[in-house]
Design a protein around this motif. Structure first.
Motif, PDB file in Angstrom:
ATOM      1  N   LYS A  55       0.833  -1.210   0.000  1.00 39.62           N
ATOM      2  CA  LYS A  55       0.000   0.000   0.000  1.00 39.62           C
ATOM      3  C   LYS A  55       0.869   1.262   0.000  1.00 39.62           C
ATOM      4  O   LYS A  55       0.585   2.214  -0.716  1.00 39.62           O
ATOM      5  CB  LYS A  55      -0.947   0.008   1.198  1.00 39.62           C
ATOM      6  N   LYS A  56       1.917   1.242   0.800  1.00 42.70           N
ATOM      7  CA  LYS A  56       2.822   2.391   0.831  1.00 42.70           C
ATOM      8  C   LYS A  56       3.522   2.561  -0.515  1.00 42.70           C
ATOM      9  O   LYS A  56       3.744   3.676  -0.964  1.00 42.70           O
ATOM     10  CB  LYS A  56       3.828   2.255   1.969  1.00 42.70           C
ATOM     11  N   ARG A  57       3.837   1.493  -1.175  1.00 48.64           N
ATOM     12  CA  ARG A  57       4.443   1.543  -2.504  1.00 48.64           C
ATOM     13  C   ARG A  57       3.456   2.126  -3.511  1.00 48.64           C
ATOM     14  O   ARG A  57       3.805   3.000  -4.300  1.00 48.64           O
ATOM     15  CB  ARG A  57       4.903   0.132  -2.929  1.00 48.64           C
ATOM     16  N   VAL A  64      10.095   1.354  -5.547  1.00 46.97           N
ATOM     17  CA  VAL A  64      10.012  -0.090  -5.757  1.00 46.97           C
ATOM     18  C   VAL A  64      11.133  -0.807  -5.004  1.00 46.97           C
ATOM     19  O   VAL A  64      10.890  -1.772  -4.269  1.00 46.97           O
ATOM     20  CB  VAL A  64      10.066  -0.431  -7.269  1.00 46.97           C
ATOM     21  N   GLN A  65      12.359  -0.330  -5.158  1.00 40.74           N
ATOM     22  CA  GLN A  65      13.499  -0.985  -4.504  1.00 40.74           C
ATOM     23  C   GLN A  65      13.408  -0.888  -2.985  1.00 40.74           C
ATOM     24  O   GLN A  65      13.741  -1.836  -2.280  1.00 40.74           O
ATOM     25  CB  GLN A  65      14.825  -0.411  -5.011  1.00 40.74           C
ATOM     26  N   LEU A  70      12.683  -3.557   2.156  1.00 39.73           N
ATOM     27  CA  LEU A  70      11.994  -3.674   3.443  1.00 39.73           C
ATOM     28  C   LEU A  70      11.350  -5.050   3.594  1.00 39.73           C
ATOM     29  O   LEU A  70      11.354  -5.638   4.682  1.00 39.73           O
ATOM     30  CB  LEU A  70      10.965  -2.564   3.608  1.00 39.73           C
ATOM     31  N   TRP A  71      10.791  -5.576   2.504  1.00 40.10           N
ATOM     32  CA  TRP A  71      10.209  -6.917   2.536  1.00 40.10           C
ATOM     33  C   TRP A  71      11.287  -7.947   2.875  1.00 40.10           C
ATOM     34  O   TRP A  71      11.085  -8.814   3.733  1.00 40.10           O
ATOM     35  CB  TRP A  71       9.539  -7.238   1.204  1.00 40.10           C
ATOM     36  N   LEU A  72      12.431  -7.825   2.231  1.00 43.74           N
ATOM     37  CA  LEU A  72      13.533  -8.748   2.504  1.00 43.74           C
ATOM     38  C   LEU A  72      14.011  -8.610   3.949  1.00 43.74           C
ATOM     39  O   LEU A  72      14.267  -9.609   4.622  1.00 43.74           O
ATOM     40  CB  LEU A  72      14.687  -8.499   1.530  1.00 43.74           C
TER      41      LEU A  72
END
Length: 151
Positions: A55-57, A64-65, A70-72
């Protein structure tokens, strides 16, 4: 000190991103690591964290990066166990009914906390940055801790 702790998505996001009380969330995570506590979460919690990042993206609050990084970072958090069984589902339903919650998401975190405590005989704190949830519970769940009150 208990070997177990449950963190709301609101706390996990504050560890990942600079927001109000991010410093407290980071301090809490460091304490968890230092005390070798196991973070217990409902099975869907990874999807909730990912949804917030997506959502923040989409709102262009993250590149994107940045979102990918952050996901990683979240995926590499140490000591997380995702719990999913009928007792958690049933207790989440009962908790949501008792407090007249509109969804089961918050109730599932509370249920995980209570089930872990019941199974292990150890206390399990639930930390959240969600003041509305804390106010709704109105002190009726003694294991609930509000992040902004962390010392």
């Amino acid at each position: 000190m208990s070997n177990y702790i449950c963190l709301d998505t609101s706390v996990l996001i504050k560890v990942l991103m600079e927001e109000e009380d991010s410093d407290k969330a980071t301090t809490l995570l460091q304490r968890i690591i230092d005390h070798r506590q196991l973070i217990v979460l409902p099975a869907f919690a990874w999807a909730e964290v990912g949804t917030v990042l997506r959502k923040k993206r989409r709102r262009e609050e993250l590149a994107v990066q940045e979102a990918d990084d952050l996901w990683l970072e979240f995926r590499q958090f140490p000591g997380i166990e995702y719990l999913n069984d009928d007792s958690i589902m049933d207790l989440a339903w009962k908790i949501s009914r008792h407090f007249d919650m509109p969804t089961l998401y918050d109730a599932a975190f509370l249920a995980v906390t209570e089930v872990v405590e019941e199974r292990t005989g150890e206390g399990c704190e639930f930390w959240t940055a969600d003041e509305k949830l804390v106010n709704l519970l109105n002190g009726r769940r003694k294991y609930v801790r509000l992040l902004k009150e962390l010392e």
